[in-house]
Write a protein that holds these residues in place. Structure first.
Motif, PDB file in Angstrom:
ATOM      1  N   VAL A 206      31.130  15.519  75.323  1.00  0.00           N
ATOM      2  CA  VAL A 206      30.620  14.817  76.504  1.00  0.00           C
ATOM      3  C   VAL A 206      29.093  14.797  76.483  1.00  0.00           C
ATOM      4  CG1 VAL A 206      30.509  14.817  79.014  1.00  0.00           C
ATOM      5  CG2 VAL A 206      32.651  15.401  77.865  1.00  0.00           C
ATOM      6  N   ALA A 207      28.485  15.943  76.208  1.00  0.00           N
ATOM      7  CA  ALA A 207      27.025  16.014  76.144  1.00  0.00           C
ATOM      8  C   ALA A 207      26.483  15.146  75.014  1.00  0.00           C
ATOM      9  CB  ALA A 207      26.574  17.462  75.966  1.00  0.00           C
ATOM     10  N   ILE A 208      27.176  15.121  73.883  1.00  0.00           N
ATOM     11  CA  ILE A 208      26.747  14.291  72.756  1.00  0.00           C
ATOM     12  C   ILE A 208      26.746  12.814  73.149  1.00  0.00           C
ATOM     13  CG2 ILE A 208      27.560  13.397  70.531  1.00  0.00           C
ATOM     14  CD1 ILE A 208      28.182  16.334  69.780  1.00  0.00           C
ATOM     15  N   GLY A 209      27.785  12.390  73.846  1.00  0.00           N
ATOM     16  CA  GLY A 209      27.833  11.007  74.300  1.00  0.00           C
ATOM     17  C   GLY A 209      26.681  10.659  75.231  1.00  0.00           C
ATOM     18  N   TYR A 210      26.370  11.572  76.151  1.00  0.00           N
ATOM     19  CA  TYR A 210      25.227  11.355  77.044  1.00  0.00           C
ATOM     20  C   TYR A 210      23.907  11.349  76.268  1.00  0.00           C
ATOM     21  CZ  TYR A 210      27.833  11.796  81.463  1.00  0.00           C
ATOM     22  OH  TYR A 210      28.673  11.578  82.538  1.00  0.00           O
ATOM     23  N   ALA A 211      23.789  12.223  75.267  1.00  0.00           N
ATOM     24  CA  ALA A 211      22.559  12.281  74.479  1.00  0.00           C
ATOM     25  C   ALA A 211      22.337  10.972  73.728  1.00  0.00           C
ATOM     26  CB  ALA A 211      22.616  13.456  73.502  1.00  0.00           C
ATOM     27  N   ILE A 212      23.386  10.432  73.124  1.00  0.00           N
ATOM     28  CA  ILE A 212      23.275   9.156  72.421  1.00  0.00           C
ATOM     29  C   ILE A 212      22.825   8.059  73.383  1.00  0.00           C
ATOM     30  CG2 ILE A 212      24.614   7.339  71.282  1.00  0.00           C
ATOM     31  CD1 ILE A 212      26.305   9.589  70.012  1.00  0.00           C
ATOM     32  N   LYS A 213      23.428   8.021  74.555  1.00  0.00           N
ATOM     33  CA  LYS A 213      23.076   7.014  75.557  1.00  0.00           C
ATOM     34  C   LYS A 213      21.607   7.137  75.970  1.00  0.00           C
ATOM     35  CE  LYS A 213      24.406   5.363  80.174  1.00  0.00           C
ATOM     36  NZ  LYS A 213      25.330   5.558  81.323  1.00  0.00           N
ATOM     37  N   PHE A 219      14.796   3.027  73.523  1.00  0.00           N
ATOM     38  CA  PHE A 219      14.421   1.922  72.644  1.00  0.00           C
ATOM     39  C   PHE A 219      14.829   0.568  73.218  1.00  0.00           C
ATOM     40  CE2 PHE A 219      14.555   5.618  69.910  1.00  0.00           C
ATOM     41  CZ  PHE A 219      13.414   5.446  69.126  1.00  0.00           C
ATOM     42  N   ASN A 220      15.253   0.575  74.471  1.00  0.00           N
ATOM     43  CA  ASN A 220      15.650  -0.658  75.146  1.00  0.00           C
ATOM     44  C   ASN A 220      14.622  -0.958  76.229  1.00  0.00           C
ATOM     45  OD1 ASN A 220      16.878  -2.647  76.780  1.00  0.00           O
ATOM     46  ND2 ASN A 220      18.935  -1.912  76.280  1.00  0.00           N
ATOM     47  N   ASN A 221      13.874  -2.041  76.028  1.00  0.00           N
ATOM     48  CA  ASN A 221      12.781  -2.359  76.957  1.00  0.00           C
ATOM     49  C   ASN A 221      13.254  -2.684  78.367  1.00  0.00           C
ATOM     50  OD1 ASN A 221      10.796  -2.012  74.988  1.00  0.00           O
ATOM     51  ND2 ASN A 221      10.915  -4.150  74.321  1.00  0.00           N
ATOM     52  N   SER A 222      14.526  -3.013  78.523  1.00  0.00           N
ATOM     53  CA  SER A 222      15.041  -3.359  79.851  1.00  0.00           C
ATOM     54  C   SER A 222      15.577  -2.146  80.608  1.00  0.00           C
ATOM     55  CB  SER A 222      16.154  -4.416  79.718  1.00  0.00           C
ATOM     56  OG  SER A 222      17.269  -3.878  79.044  1.00  0.00           O
ATOM     57  N   ILE A 223      15.516  -0.969  79.979  1.00  0.00           N
ATOM     58  CA  ILE A 223      16.060   0.244  80.590  1.00  0.00           C
ATOM     59  C   ILE A 223      14.966   1.317  80.641  1.00  0.00           C
ATOM     60  CG2 ILE A 223      17.781   2.089  80.352  1.00  0.00           C
ATOM     61  CD1 ILE A 223      19.571   0.132  78.893  1.00  0.00           C
ATOM     62  N   ASN A 224      14.927   2.075  81.721  1.00  0.00           N
ATOM     63  CA  ASN A 224      14.016   3.217  81.831  1.00  0.00           C
ATOM     64  C   ASN A 224      14.686   4.420  81.176  1.00  0.00           C
ATOM     65  OD1 ASN A 224      12.680   5.597  82.761  1.00  0.00           O
ATOM     66  ND2 ASN A 224      11.794   4.425  84.463  1.00  0.00           N
ATOM     67  N   GLY A 225      14.206   4.782  79.985  1.00  0.00           N
ATOM     68  CA  GLY A 225      14.822   5.868  79.240  1.00  0.00           C
ATOM     69  C   GLY A 225      14.751   7.208  79.947  1.00  0.00           C
ATOM     70  N   PHE A 226      13.639   7.480  80.604  1.00  0.00           N
ATOM     71  CA  PHE A 226      13.497   8.756  81.323  1.00  0.00           C
ATOM     72  C   PHE A 226      14.493   8.835  82.486  1.00  0.00           C
ATOM     73  CE2 PHE A 226       9.366   8.428  79.236  1.00  0.00           C
ATOM     74  CZ  PHE A 226       9.236   9.703  78.709  1.00  0.00           C
ATOM     75  N   ALA A 232      21.780  11.291  83.142  1.00  0.00           N
ATOM     76  CA  ALA A 232      22.751  11.864  82.206  1.00  0.00           C
ATOM     77  C   ALA A 232      22.724  13.387  82.261  1.00  0.00           C
ATOM     78  CB  ALA A 232      22.462  11.367  80.789  1.00  0.00           C
ATOM     79  N   PHE A 233      21.518  13.942  82.371  1.00  0.00           N
ATOM     80  CA  PHE A 233      21.368  15.398  82.501  1.00  0.00           C
ATOM     81  C   PHE A 233      22.131  15.894  83.725  1.00  0.00           C
ATOM     82  CE2 PHE A 233      18.939  19.058  84.200  1.00  0.00           C
ATOM     83  CZ  PHE A 233      18.995  19.919  83.106  1.00  0.00           C
TER      84      PHE A 233
END
Length: 260
Positions: A206-213, A219-226, A232-233
């Motif tokens: 589950v954590a791995i899936g969240y980490a990938i997301k 790297f997606n300019n339309s999404i705020n990665g932070f 996800a955290f």
């Protein structure tokens, strides 16, 4: 499920997909792209699979490119649809899987082959690997995400040089550029990938899936990665994996993650 162009085996939570078109140097045709979409979809839902390793059959090639004979007479509209459907079915699909995909690059990874390797979550190469995006020598550009993922991985200048010269780099240069994580002798390639996959499989799926997301969001300019990371955290705290992981740490034992 039986596949015409793929070999699939699962052992100890690791599934190995082998693209099996050795007479064509494992070139991607539409049938192979469709089969890869289907197998990744199946393995994403498979409870016995925690990590996926992707490679090509034989000793010469991971994937030597796309099957040019399939689209050499395409119109402008057909070409655009080819790229759109290919990215949707395979390249973007792989990048956004919740299960890690390791590319075991054995030999040539050119054009669509390098684009496929770059869509995986990381890459390990054999010493004889050769990588490049030769599309401009055919009067076209990379259409399966190569112009976007290569600069993200190795930087704009190096990516421009590789794309505009249509040249290849060897495994040592790929390692220097950060395009691959490790380089080993070909006979040890799958062993190393399976060891890495085994280490990953012991962690919380589950954590791995969240980490990938979260990493992909950066790297997606339309999404705020932070923001994606923060959400996800927080979501991790509501999982059985978090409860098991923290209890195991406090009790000084190995965690047995339920994957929920």
């Amino acid at each position: 499920m039986q596949y015409q162009n793929l070999l699939v085996e699962t052992d100890s939570k690791v599934s190995l997909i082998t693209i099996n078109r050795p007479s064509k140097l494992n070139a991607l045709n539409s049938a192979t792209i469709e089969e890869l979409h289907q197998v990744f979809k199946v393995l994403e839902e498979d409870g016995d699979t925690k990590v996926i390793v992707l490679t090509g059959s034989g000793e010469k090639a991971f994937v030597a490119g796309a099957d040019i004979s399939e689209f050499s007479n395409f119109s402008q509209e057909e070409g655009e649809r080819l790229a759109l459907e290919g990215q949707r079915k395979l390249f973007d699909f792989v990048e956004n899987l919740s299960k890690p995909v390791i590319a075991a690059v054995n030999g040539f990874a050119l054009g669509g082959g390098l684009e496929l390797a770059m869509s995986c979550h990381f890459r390990v190469a054999s010493h004889n690997a050769r990588m490049g995006l030769p599309e401009v020598s055919l009067g076209v550009i990379p259409g399966y995400g190569g112009t976007q993922r290569l600069p993200q991985l190795i930087g704009r200048g190096r990516a421009m040089e590789m794309i505009l010269t249509a040249g290849m780099i060897d495994a040592a240069r790929a390692l220097e550029y950060g395009l691959v994580n490790q380089v080993v002798e070909q006979e040890h390639l799958l062993d190393l990938c399976e060891k890495l996959a085994s280490r990953i499989s012991k962690n919380s799926p589950v954590a791995i899936g969240y980490a990938i997301k979260a990493v992909n969001a950066g790297f997606n300019n339309s999404i705020n990665g932070f923001k994606t990371e923060i959400e996800a955290f927080g979501s991790c705290f509501g999982t059985a994996d978090f409860k098991e992981g923290t209890e195991a740490f406090l009790e000084k034992r190995k965690a047995d993650f339920p994957g929920a």
